[in-house]
Design an enzyme around this catalytic site. Sequence first.
Site, mmCIF file in Angstrom:
data_model
loop_
_atom_site.group_PDB
_atom_site.id
_atom_site.type_symbol
_atom_site.label_atom_id
_atom_site.label_comp_id
_atom_site.label_asym_id
_atom_site.label_seq_id
_atom_site.Cartn_x
_atom_site.Cartn_y
_atom_site.Cartn_z
ATOM 1 N N HIS A 227 -52.991 -13.564 9.218
ATOM 2 C CA HIS A 227 -54.057 -14.452 9.399
ATOM 3 C C HIS A 227 -55.018 -13.772 10.339
ATOM 4 O O HIS A 227 -54.502 -12.971 10.952
ATOM 5 C CB HIS A 227 -53.325 -15.514 8.724
ATOM 6 N N HIS B 290 -53.480 -13.101 13.987
ATOM 7 C CA HIS B 290 -52.572 -12.552 14.230
ATOM 8 C C HIS B 290 -53.582 -11.150 14.801
ATOM 9 O O HIS B 290 -53.945 -10.268 15.239
ATOM 10 C CB HIS B 290 -52.519 -11.243 13.024
ATOM 11 N N GLN C 75 -33.488 -11.908 13.191
ATOM 12 C CA GLN C 75 -33.991 -13.347 13.980
ATOM 13 C C GLN C 75 -34.058 -14.290 13.126
ATOM 14 O O GLN C 75 -34.314 -15.118 12.881
ATOM 15 C CB GLN C 75 -35.544 -12.848 14.222
ATOM 16 N N LYS D 295 -49.481 -18.350 21.355
ATOM 17 C CA LYS D 295 -49.366 -19.012 22.322
ATOM 18 C C LYS D 295 -48.780 -20.260 21.211
ATOM 19 O O LYS D 295 -47.904 -21.219 21.207
ATOM 20 C CB LYS D 295 -50.092 -20.440 23.033
ATOM 21 N N GLN E 127 -41.042 -18.202 22.460
ATOM 22 C CA GLN E 127 -41.532 -16.844 22.007
ATOM 23 C C GLN E 127 -41.958 -16.000 23.351
ATOM 24 O O GLN E 127 -41.977 -14.865 24.395
ATOM 25 C CB GLN E 127 -41.681 -16.413 20.811
ATOM 26 N N SER F 28 -50.242 -20.108 10.642
ATOM 27 C CA SER F 28 -48.904 -19.360 10.085
ATOM 28 C C SER F 28 -48.442 -18.435 8.817
ATOM 29 O O SER F 28 -49.342 -19.520 7.476
ATOM 30 C CB SER F 28 -47.513 -20.750 10.261
HETATM 31 P P1 AMP Z 1 -44.972 -13.279 13.389
HETATM 32 O O1 AMP Z 1 -46.084 -12.334 12.426
HETATM 33 O O2 AMP Z 1 -45.076 -14.946 13.260
HETATM 34 O O3 AMP Z 1 -44.156 -12.827 13.776
HETATM 35 O O4 AMP Z 1 -46.432 -13.104 14.861
HETATM 36 C C1 AMP Z 1 -47.374 -11.785 15.301
HETATM 37 C C2 AMP Z 1 -47.758 -12.660 16.556
HETATM 38 O O5 AMP Z 1 -48.633 -13.724 16.161
HETATM 39 C C3 AMP Z 1 -46.891 -13.711 17.434
HETATM 40 O O6 AMP Z 1 -47.176 -13.304 18.695
HETATM 41 C C4 AMP Z 1 -47.012 -14.641 17.104
HETATM 42 O O7 AMP Z 1 -47.591 -15.929 18.422
HETATM 43 C C5 AMP Z 1 -48.745 -14.705 17.313
HETATM 44 N N1 AMP Z 1 -49.287 -15.763 15.680
HETATM 45 C C6 AMP Z 1 -49.156 -16.817 15.090
HETATM 46 N N2 AMP Z 1 -49.590 -17.689 14.091
HETATM 47 C C7 AMP Z 1 -50.870 -17.717 15.472
HETATM 48 C C8 AMP Z 1 -51.883 -18.362 15.450
HETATM 49 N N3 AMP Z 1 -52.134 -18.941 14.624
HETATM 50 N N4 AMP Z 1 -52.599 -18.434 16.262
HETATM 51 C C9 AMP Z 1 -52.142 -17.039 17.421
HETATM 52 N N5 AMP Z 1 -51.558 -16.148 17.094
HETATM 53 C C10 AMP Z 1 -50.998 -16.393 16.123
#
Ligand code: AMP
Length: 286
Positions: free
Chosen positions: A36, A39, A63, A150, A155, A187
């Site tokens: 999204h 990312h 995880q 963040k 994490q 998310s």
């Molecule tokens: P994930 O695919 O959920 O493992 O996320 C991959 C990366 O994208 C991680 O560093 C997350 O913290 C970041 N991320 C996920 N959602 C957001 C968001 N809404 N805003 C900024 N970074 C995000």
Amino acid sequence: MSIPTILTIKEMRQLVWRWKSDDKRVGFVPTMGALHSGHLKLVEHLSEHCEKVVVSIFVNPLQFGPNEDFSRYPRTLPDDLRLLETVKADAVFCPNSSEIYPKGFQTIVSNKELSGRLCGQFRPGHFDGVLTVVNKLFQAVSPNFAAFGKKDFQQFKMIQRMVTDFCMPIEVLGMETIREQDGLALSSRNRYLSSEQREQAPLIFAGLNDAKKAWKAGEKTTAKLTEIFQLSVSKCNEMKIQYCDIVDSENLNPLDGIIEEGIAPVMIVAVVYNDVRLIDNLELGV
Ligand code: AMP
């Protein structure tokens, strides 16, 4: 031109080696896909720091707990690749599970203190899984920079810790949370929300924001600030607060009572809404 999709660690290393011998700096964004704008912002931000950006897409089994959403986690690779083209990522690393966890794999990265705090209390083993896979992905990509959101504040801090503790020559950048217009943090798991849940979910950010306003207006007592958050979420009966903690944003140490001058607190929360778990946080003083 479509983005090169790399499947093996060997190929990934060869590509990065070629870039580096050409004096290119390499940025890295680890993800689990279902991409999204949050990312994509990480990729765009890294492009300002380095000449090449690698994004990994790997739904990391290590995880997820036994009763968590590993099998239903959204897998949308063709859409993800299209999105990554719009931000001009230079390579996508999509290893399969046996590439990351070959037969006989047994070495885990673990954080002694932070693994059991905040989300770690409710997701035993989760952060061992995260640190282990990020360590492994770092070995494959050898980036100069890596960007983390963040949105997953714990994490982000734990990865910074690992990089410091293991002397990894990587600069870890933390990016602000990207939100929908109504405040809901983007998310991949928002896809699980029904339309009614989607309407109510912004109560989480509203509660964080109310707490932040109170902090700015001089409220320094942790119990009062968490009460303000609880009040917002209590407007929806089905939302259950799993935890709402205020911690020192530097080291994630818990804060209780009156928050001392000079500490930069962050309120971190997890809310379970029927079977969907949503996390969010807000740095109160920023
Ligand atoms: P994930 O695919 O959920 O493992 O996320 C991959 C990366 O994208 C991680 O560093 C997350 O913290 C970041 N991320 C996920 N959602 C957001 C968001 N809404 N805003 C900024 N970074 C995000």
